[in-house]
Design a protein around this motif. Structure first.
Motif, PDB file in Angstrom:
ATOM      1  N   ASP A 669       0.835  -1.210   0.000  1.00  0.00           N
ATOM      2  CA  ASP A 669       0.000   0.000   0.000  1.00  0.00           C
ATOM      3  C   ASP A 669       0.867   1.256   0.000  1.00  0.00           C
ATOM      4  O   ASP A 669       0.480   2.289  -0.569  1.00  0.00           O
ATOM      5  CB  ASP A 669      -0.919   0.009   1.221  1.00  0.00           C
ATOM      6  CG  ASP A 669      -2.149  -0.865   1.038  1.00  0.00           C
ATOM      7  OD1 ASP A 669      -2.387  -1.309  -0.109  1.00  0.00           O
ATOM      8  OD2 ASP A 669      -2.865  -1.105   2.033  1.00  0.00           O
ATOM      9  N   ARG A 670       2.003   1.193   0.658  1.00  0.00           N
ATOM     10  CA  ARG A 670       2.855   2.376   0.791  1.00  0.00           C
ATOM     11  C   ARG A 670       3.724   2.636  -0.438  1.00  0.00           C
ATOM     12  O   ARG A 670       4.159   3.758  -0.658  1.00  0.00           O
ATOM     13  CB  ARG A 670       3.752   2.238   2.024  1.00  0.00           C
ATOM     14  CG  ARG A 670       2.978   2.216   3.341  1.00  0.00           C
ATOM     15  CD  ARG A 670       3.921   2.132   4.526  1.00  0.00           C
ATOM     16  NE  ARG A 670       3.195   2.042   5.800  1.00  0.00           N
ATOM     17  CZ  ARG A 670       3.777   1.968   6.991  1.00  0.00           C
ATOM     18  NH1 ARG A 670       5.120   1.986   7.069  1.00  0.00           N
ATOM     19  NH2 ARG A 670       3.063   1.894   8.084  1.00  0.00           N
ATOM     20  N   VAL A 671       3.994   1.590  -1.227  1.00  0.00           N
ATOM     21  CA  VAL A 671       4.852   1.796  -2.396  1.00  0.00           C
ATOM     22  C   VAL A 671       4.058   1.929  -3.692  1.00  0.00           C
ATOM     23  O   VAL A 671       4.594   2.441  -4.682  1.00  0.00           O
ATOM     24  CB  VAL A 671       5.887   0.656  -2.535  1.00  0.00           C
ATOM     25  CG1 VAL A 671       6.826   0.640  -1.345  1.00  0.00           C
ATOM     26  CG2 VAL A 671       5.216  -0.697  -2.717  1.00  0.00           C
ATOM     27  N   LEU A 726      12.670  -0.971  -3.204  1.00  0.00           N
ATOM     28  CA  LEU A 726      11.906  -1.654  -2.155  1.00  0.00           C
ATOM     29  C   LEU A 726      12.795  -1.966  -0.944  1.00  0.00           C
ATOM     30  O   LEU A 726      12.364  -1.808   0.208  1.00  0.00           O
ATOM     31  CB  LEU A 726      11.292  -2.938  -2.698  1.00  0.00           C
ATOM     32  CG  LEU A 726      10.280  -2.793  -3.845  1.00  0.00           C
ATOM     33  CD1 LEU A 726       9.756  -4.150  -4.256  1.00  0.00           C
ATOM     34  CD2 LEU A 726       9.129  -1.867  -3.450  1.00  0.00           C
ATOM     35  N   GLU A 727      14.012  -2.401  -1.186  1.00  0.00           N
ATOM     36  CA  GLU A 727      14.938  -2.671  -0.081  1.00  0.00           C
ATOM     37  C   GLU A 727      15.239  -1.392   0.702  1.00  0.00           C
ATOM     38  O   GLU A 727      15.308  -1.404   1.941  1.00  0.00           O
ATOM     39  CB  GLU A 727      16.230  -3.290  -0.606  1.00  0.00           C
ATOM     40  CG  GLU A 727      16.125  -4.759  -0.967  1.00  0.00           C
ATOM     41  CD  GLU A 727      16.089  -5.646   0.270  1.00  0.00           C
ATOM     42  OE1 GLU A 727      16.001  -5.130   1.399  1.00  0.00           O
ATOM     43  OE2 GLU A 727      16.138  -6.879   0.110  1.00  0.00           O
ATOM     44  N   CYS A 729      13.274   1.174   1.034  1.00  0.00           N
ATOM     45  CA  CYS A 729      12.077   1.494   1.811  1.00  0.00           C
ATOM     46  C   CYS A 729      12.016   0.664   3.091  1.00  0.00           C
ATOM     47  O   CYS A 729      11.699   1.175   4.170  1.00  0.00           O
ATOM     48  CB  CYS A 729      10.821   1.255   0.975  1.00  0.00           C
ATOM     49  SG  CYS A 729      10.625   2.394  -0.403  1.00  0.00           S
ATOM     50  N   LEU A 730      12.321  -0.621   2.978  1.00  0.00           N
ATOM     51  CA  LEU A 730      12.246  -1.502   4.144  1.00  0.00           C
ATOM     52  C   LEU A 730      13.351  -1.232   5.153  1.00  0.00           C
ATOM     53  O   LEU A 730      13.127  -1.228   6.364  1.00  0.00           O
ATOM     54  CB  LEU A 730      12.308  -2.962   3.702  1.00  0.00           C
ATOM     55  CG  LEU A 730      11.005  -3.585   3.231  1.00  0.00           C
ATOM     56  CD1 LEU A 730      11.224  -5.028   2.820  1.00  0.00           C
ATOM     57  CD2 LEU A 730       9.944  -3.521   4.331  1.00  0.00           C
ATOM     58  N   GLN A 731      14.544  -1.010   4.662  1.00  0.00           N
ATOM     59  CA  GLN A 731      15.683  -0.878   5.574  1.00  0.00           C
ATOM     60  C   GLN A 731      15.820   0.523   6.157  1.00  0.00           C
ATOM     61  O   GLN A 731      16.313   0.681   7.271  1.00  0.00           O
ATOM     62  CB  GLN A 731      16.975  -1.256   4.852  1.00  0.00           C
ATOM     63  CG  GLN A 731      17.031  -2.712   4.426  1.00  0.00           C
ATOM     64  CD  GLN A 731      18.357  -3.063   3.778  1.00  0.00           C
ATOM     65  OE1 GLN A 731      19.394  -2.559   4.170  1.00  0.00           O
ATOM     66  NE2 GLN A 731      18.314  -3.935   2.781  1.00  0.00           N
ATOM     67  N   VAL A 732      15.377   1.540   5.414  1.00  0.00           N
ATOM     68  CA  VAL A 732      15.595   2.925   5.853  1.00  0.00           C
ATOM     69  C   VAL A 732      14.308   3.611   6.287  1.00  0.00           C
ATOM     70  O   VAL A 732      14.251   4.233   7.350  1.00  0.00           O
ATOM     71  CB  VAL A 732      16.285   3.739   4.729  1.00  0.00           C
ATOM     72  CG1 VAL A 732      16.485   5.185   5.168  1.00  0.00           C
ATOM     73  CG2 VAL A 732      17.618   3.099   4.343  1.00  0.00           C
ATOM     74  N   LEU A 733      13.262   3.490   5.480  1.00  0.00           N
ATOM     75  CA  LEU A 733      12.039   4.231   5.772  1.00  0.00           C
ATOM     76  C   LEU A 733      11.159   3.525   6.804  1.00  0.00           C
ATOM     77  O   LEU A 733      10.646   4.153   7.723  1.00  0.00           O
ATOM     78  CB  LEU A 733      11.244   4.460   4.480  1.00  0.00           C
ATOM     79  CG  LEU A 733      11.969   5.200   3.358  1.00  0.00           C
ATOM     80  CD1 LEU A 733      11.036   5.408   2.174  1.00  0.00           C
ATOM     81  CD2 LEU A 733      12.515   6.547   3.848  1.00  0.00           C
ATOM     82  N   TRP A 734      10.986   2.215   6.647  1.00  0.00           N
ATOM     83  CA  TRP A 734      10.054   1.491   7.526  1.00  0.00           C
ATOM     84  C   TRP A 734      10.694   0.205   8.052  1.00  0.00           C
ATOM     85  O   TRP A 734      10.213  -0.908   7.775  1.00  0.00           O
ATOM     86  CB  TRP A 734       8.761   1.152   6.768  1.00  0.00           C
ATOM     87  CG  TRP A 734       8.181   2.328   6.051  1.00  0.00           C
ATOM     88  CD1 TRP A 734       7.862   3.538   6.565  1.00  0.00           C
ATOM     89  CD2 TRP A 734       7.847   2.393   4.647  1.00  0.00           C
ATOM     90  NE1 TRP A 734       7.356   4.361   5.601  1.00  0.00           N
ATOM     91  CE2 TRP A 734       7.329   3.689   4.398  1.00  0.00           C
ATOM     92  CE3 TRP A 734       7.935   1.495   3.588  1.00  0.00           C
ATOM     93  CZ2 TRP A 734       6.909   4.097   3.142  1.00  0.00           C
ATOM     94  CZ3 TRP A 734       7.521   1.896   2.341  1.00  0.00           C
ATOM     95  CH2 TRP A 734       7.014   3.184   2.119  1.00  0.00           C
ATOM     96  N   PRO A 735      11.756   0.305   8.815  1.00  0.00           N
ATOM     97  CA  PRO A 735      12.405  -0.924   9.323  1.00  0.00           C
ATOM     98  C   PRO A 735      11.514  -1.707  10.288  1.00  0.00           C
ATOM     99  O   PRO A 735      11.783  -2.863  10.574  1.00  0.00           O
ATOM    100  CB  PRO A 735      13.662  -0.386  10.024  1.00  0.00           C
ATOM    101  CG  PRO A 735      13.329   1.030  10.358  1.00  0.00           C
ATOM    102  CD  PRO A 735      12.448   1.523   9.261  1.00  0.00           C
ATOM    103  N   GLU A 736      10.443  -1.064  10.766  1.00  0.00           N
ATOM    104  CA  GLU A 736       9.566  -1.759  11.711  1.00  0.00           C
ATOM    105  C   GLU A 736       8.644  -2.769  11.023  1.00  0.00           C
ATOM    106  O   GLU A 736       8.046  -3.626  11.691  1.00  0.00           O
ATOM    107  CB  GLU A 736       8.723  -0.740  12.480  1.00  0.00           C
ATOM    108  CG  GLU A 736       7.598  -0.070  11.683  1.00  0.00           C
ATOM    109  CD  GLU A 736       8.076   1.083  10.796  1.00  0.00           C
ATOM    110  OE1 GLU A 736       7.247   1.727  10.137  1.00  0.00           O
ATOM    111  OE2 GLU A 736       9.307   1.335  10.783  1.00  0.00           O
TER     112      GLU A 736
END
Length: 987
Positions: A669-671, A726-727, A729-736
């Motif tokens: 949804d976020r990307v 995508l990586e 986004c996951l590692q920097v923007l939304w690691p949670e």
């Protein structure tokens, strides 16, 4: 000939033939090109960059600023190679550079007469008027004059390698300190690599007359090298320059594997790039003489004192019939005396100091030299040095000489210590900059650390080597330091001769004079960084080795600050030039970007496919049949067959990203601009992804296989870019978020079948218990099933061609098997394989956007996809996509285009202009992004971006193509030319 009758470490029984500027000469094994040229009385070897002044050989190592030559010919031609580091080989071909028409008579030496107006920063002040002259005169002349040497014009025929090495202790430099350090570390059992840029270990030990344990210093070097070579834990890398220090104890090094041969032997590279990971390292790179600034100090025949000794002692060459020394330090005296002992007549010694160690004076006089204390060389004469003018006690005298050896002091070779940002500090006692805080794990030994006497160098190297091995986990002791003679080491700081006659150069290579430093001071460029850039001091291949310290000292005097307060510039890697080929290694051509065949490549080749490179993939472009005269005939047949019955294409090249985890739906949804959390299991949805600036990054379909398992497809070209995004986004923007990604593009073969008969073909391939009816597998449905008797498959009901279609994904190893099965099942229906050309035609007929429209400049709204963007959630790019400029109704937006005259051909790239308007930028309304001949409509069609496109259907504009000289009237229309309601797609 200037070859001494005896002495030197050359092999006089093995002569070598070489040429310089078309003339053949003789040298010996063990020579460098520089020593061989001097032995043949060749003293003029090059021209300076700006003034084209005649230049000779100044040094004997990699710090050489003058003797830059072109080596070899043809595709192996290499410019800007230091003659001082070129190991002589039989058949070597060298040419001087930066001269025309010849080295001896260079017309551009007229620049020297213009030196009053070509001083520091002249390029900022001249060529400003008249403005019209810039493109017509100034720029062409400057471009022709810029640069040194000529690059090879053919493809490099040689290969290069990359390799990795790991060690406990890396020793950088194979001189006295380096050998002592390596021995101390190696005897402890530590893994040791010792690297030296020379073709023989020993450094200055090969050029000195000093005794070590009552034997020649070269004997100590030979014994040390023999011991190191015998140890299994030691690797010796000669002809290897360590050029950079990087994080985590990594060092970059360049090994010149075959540069000492006309061409590499079979299966050997020309050069090898080493990435060395060391627990500890010892920098033992030595030091070199720096010049003194005085009138005519750049004349051929002027060289460093160290170079004079090296050519005489190591190479058995007298660079001239006699020599004069001009110095401010004891080490230079020792060098000149060693040269005299080797056979170079020493005519005079001029020292700026009023008092010098009496033992040195006595030795000089014993060789018949005139000793002038408190004196200065104020000028030189001759195109090639013939005499020097010496000022002492208020009077001047002229001394005839062919060689003037100069030394303004010894500069530690500390470049690598500042690669982590540490600035060297000034030591007034040594009149030199010394290392401050080296990179972690790097210790500095010997002359590189400011210890210049041989006893101190050996002792320091032994201690640093033992300490490095101990820190790496070994019980190490410093070797017993051998006995050496005491050496005087006095120095008095001295930088330039005041009141000298003629131009006095600080930087020989770039023609930076003391006057230029004065101009920079007067005009406010006093910072060391600004001084460097305003005057070009220490730039290009020199990297400040000879010139930096002297230039900074002159600026310090002008500002009234101390040299330490003035500071120095930082040195950055590489220490000396590194060929791009060495950095690339095997990664060039297809090895840089290898072609990736699809799972059905061999099958397609057997069926006569013509292939095209699509990104990194090799895809079937079309499948010609006998009798078809051109590619368009094949494409028309493939399109008609697909639309009337069934066609097959391999779409395995689409990027495939596996997305799994409890938060996978939230992540999507976020990307994506549209919502995927509401997507049902067993369904797929088309999605658009934006960059942070609101521009479309990519599009594709994503299917939900399980509640927390999605499979995303991307365009072929953007697969890697999307995965990287995508990586991030996951590692920097939304690691949670609890989400895992995997690129599975190569793991799955994906075969697409399209056309009204595609369901009947699919039904023959799936296993008996699999229902592919319209009710069981509706449009955009996904089915995990089995095919061909138990092969696991994913079946997606979707089609890029705009017909009833399916994509069947199986493991890549079953891709060709699936294709054969589908072709067999479709044989009764006339199934036709088609390629990328037919696919492009059908996607244009359907109005699907692709790479030509996803060009990094378009928004979702531009492409007619604005209604997909959710207003109920946030996503990457949402805010920036709403900027006024992005939603301006006059922005070019997607539309279809038909030629008014249906016989006319449309061209991608043509610009849209109002009918009757002049063809100029002010009237430009957009351009044609894609064009194709439509077999379905029997005329050419196109997609394009035009201002207010959706509001102008039915309007006519011109498609102007000035490149091809075409101007065609077209009608703006719905971009969906075929099946605009999607009835075939959902049938």
């Amino acid at each position: 000939m200037s070859r001494l009758a005896t002495g030197g470490r050359i092999d006089r029984s093995r002569p070598l033939s070489f040429s310089f500027d078309g003339k053949t000469y003789l040298g010996f094994v063990g020579d460098t090109l520089a020593s061989a040229l001097l032995a043949n009385d060749v003293r003029l070897v090059g021209r300076s960059f700006k003034y084209h002044r005649p230049r000779g050989i100044f040094s004997a190592g990699s710090e050489e600023p003058n003797a830059l030559v072109e080596l070899r010919t043809g595709a192996r031609r290499e410019p800007n190679t230091r003659a001082t580091t070129v190991e002589l080989f039989d058949g070597l071909v060298a040419q001087s550079q930066n001269r025309w028409p010849s080295l001896d008579f260079d017309l551009l030496s007229v620049n020297g007469l213009l030196s009053p107006i070509l001083g520091a920063g002249f390029y900022y002040k001249t060529f400003m008027w008249p403005a019209a002259f810039w493109e017509k005169l100034y720029e062409p002349v400057i471009r022709r004059a810029a640069g040194l040497g000529r690059a090879a014009e053919g493809e490099d025929p040689d290969s290069y390698e990359k390799t990795h090495a790991f060690c406990d202790v890396l020793v950088i430099g194979g001189g006295a300190a380096g050998l002592a350090a390596a021995l101390s570390a190696a005897r402890s059992g530590a893994r040791v690599i010792i690297a030296d840029e020379d073709f023989a270990l020993g450094g200055r030990l090969l050029s000195e007359k000093t005794l070590i344990d009552d034997a020649p210093s070269a004997s100590f070097a030979a014994k040390a090298e023999a011991e190191l070579a015998s140890l299994p834990n030691v690797r010796i890398l000669t002809r290897t320059t360590v050029f950079g220090v990087y994080d985590s104890g990594i060092y970059g090094a360049l090994e010149r594997v075959s540069d000492h041969r006309p061409a590499p032997e079979p299966f050997l590279p020309r050069q090898r790039y080493w990435k060395i990971t060391a627990k500890r390292a010892v920098l033992a790179a030595g030091a070199f003489d720096r010049p003194i600034v005085f009138g005519g100090n750049d004349r051929p025949g002027v060289m460093s004192a160290q170079a004079l000794r090296t050519y005489a002692v190591r190479y058995g060459v007298a660079p001239g019939s006699n020599a004069v020394l001009f110095a401010n330090n004891d080490y230079a005296w020792l060098a000149a005396l060693d040269a005299a002992e080797a056979g170079v007549p020493l005519t005079a010694v001029v020292d700026v100091r009023g008092a010098v160690d009496q033992a040195l004076v006595s030795r000089a006089k014993a060789f018949g030299a005139q000793v002038i204390l408190g004196g200065e060389v104020v000028a030189t004469t001759g195109k090639v040095l013939s005499s020097v003018i010496v000022r002492s006690g208020g009077r001047e005298e002229t001394i005839a000489t062919q060689v003037l050896a100069i030394s303004g002091g010894t500069t530690p070779n500390l470049h690598l210590t500042s690669h982590f940002g540490s600035r060297p500090t000034y030591d007034a006692d040594l009149a030199a900059f010394v290392p401050a805080t080296p990179p972690p794990g790097l210790a500095v030994a010997g002359a590189a650390g400011g210890r210049f006497t041989l006893d101190a160098v050996l002792r320091d190297g032994a201690e640093r080597g033992a300490a490095a091995a101990t820190e790496a986990g070994f019980a190490a002791k410093a070797i017993a330091v051998p006995k050496t003679d005491d050496q005087p080491s006095g120095i008095s700081a001295f930088w330039q001769v005041k009141g000298a006659r003629g131009l006095s150069f600080v930087d020989f290579q770039n023609d930076v004079s003391a006057k230029d430093v004065g101009i920079a001071h007067r005009e406010g460029y006093r910072s060391v960084e600004l001084l460097k850039r305003y005057t070009t001091l220490g730039m290009a291949t020199d990297q400040g080795k000879n010139s930096n310290v002297t230039g900074l000292a002159i600026m310090a005097e002008l500002t009234g600050q101390g040299i330490g307060e003035t500071g120095t510039t930082l040195f950055r890697p590489p220490y000396s030039p590194v060929a791009l080929g060495a950095i690339a290694g095997h990664h060039r051509g297809k090895d840089f970007r290898p072609t990736r065949p699809t799972p059905t490549h061999q099958w397609a080749a057997r069926h006569g496919a013509v292939f095209v490179e699509a990104g990194q993939w090799l895809r079937a472009q079309y499948f010609p049949k006998s009798g078809e005269k051109e590619w368009l005939e094949s494409v028309v047949r493939e399109v008609k067959a697909t639309r009337s019955s069934v066609g097959l294409i391999d779409v395995s090249t689409f990027g495939k990203i596996d997305v799994q985890g409890p938060d996978a739906a939230v992540f999507l949804d976020r990307v994506y601009i549209n919502t995927f959390s509401s997507l049902s299991v067993g369904k797929a949805r088309y999605g658009v992804m934006l960059r942070e600036d609101g521009i479309v990054m990519d599009d594709g379909t994503t299917a939900r296989l399980e509640p927390d398992h999605f499979i995303m497809t991307t365009t072929t070209a953007n697969a890697a870019k999307v995965f990287q995004h995508l990586e991030f986004c996951l590692q920097v923007l939304w690691p949670e978020l609890d989400v895992q990604l995997a690129s599975v593009s190569e793991q799955w073969a994906q075969i697409s079948i399209s056309g009204p008969k595609s369901r009947e073909v699919l039904a023959k391939v799936v296993d008996a218990n699999v229902d592919v009816s319209g009710e069981a597998l509706p449009y955009m449905g996904v089915l995990q099933a089995s095919v061909m008797g138990g092969v696991k498959a994913r079946i997606f009901r979707l089609s890029f061609a705009g017909e009833l279609g399916y994509e069947i994904a199986v493991s890549a190893s079953h891709g060709e098997e699936l294709t054969r099965a589908l072709m067999s099942a479709g044989e009764p229906f006339g199934i036709t394989p088609y390629g990328t050309e037919a696919l492009a035609v059908m996607r244009i007929e359907k109005g699907h956007v692709s790479g030509s429209e996803l060009n990094g400049q378009t928004t979702a709204r531009d492409l007619g996809l604005g209604r997909m963007a959710s207003t109920k959630k946030d996503y990457i790019g949402r805010v920036m996509a709403g900027r006024p400029g992005m939603v301006d109704p006059n922005r070019p937006t997607l539309a279809g285009f038909k030629p008014v005259d249906r016989t006319k051909r449309l061209r991608a790239g043509a610009h849209f202009l109002p009918v009757g308007a002049e063809a100029k930028m002010e009237n430009d309304q957009g351009y044609m992004t894609s064009a194709a001949f439509s077999p379905t409509l029997d005329h050419w069609i196109g997609l394009g971006l035009i201002a207010r496109g959706p509001d102008r259907w039915g309007e006519r504009v011109r498609a102007c193509d000035p490149v091809r000289g075409e101007d065609i009237e077209v009608e703006i229309c719905d971009p969906a030319f075929v099946d605009p309601k999607g009835e075939r797609l959902r049938g």
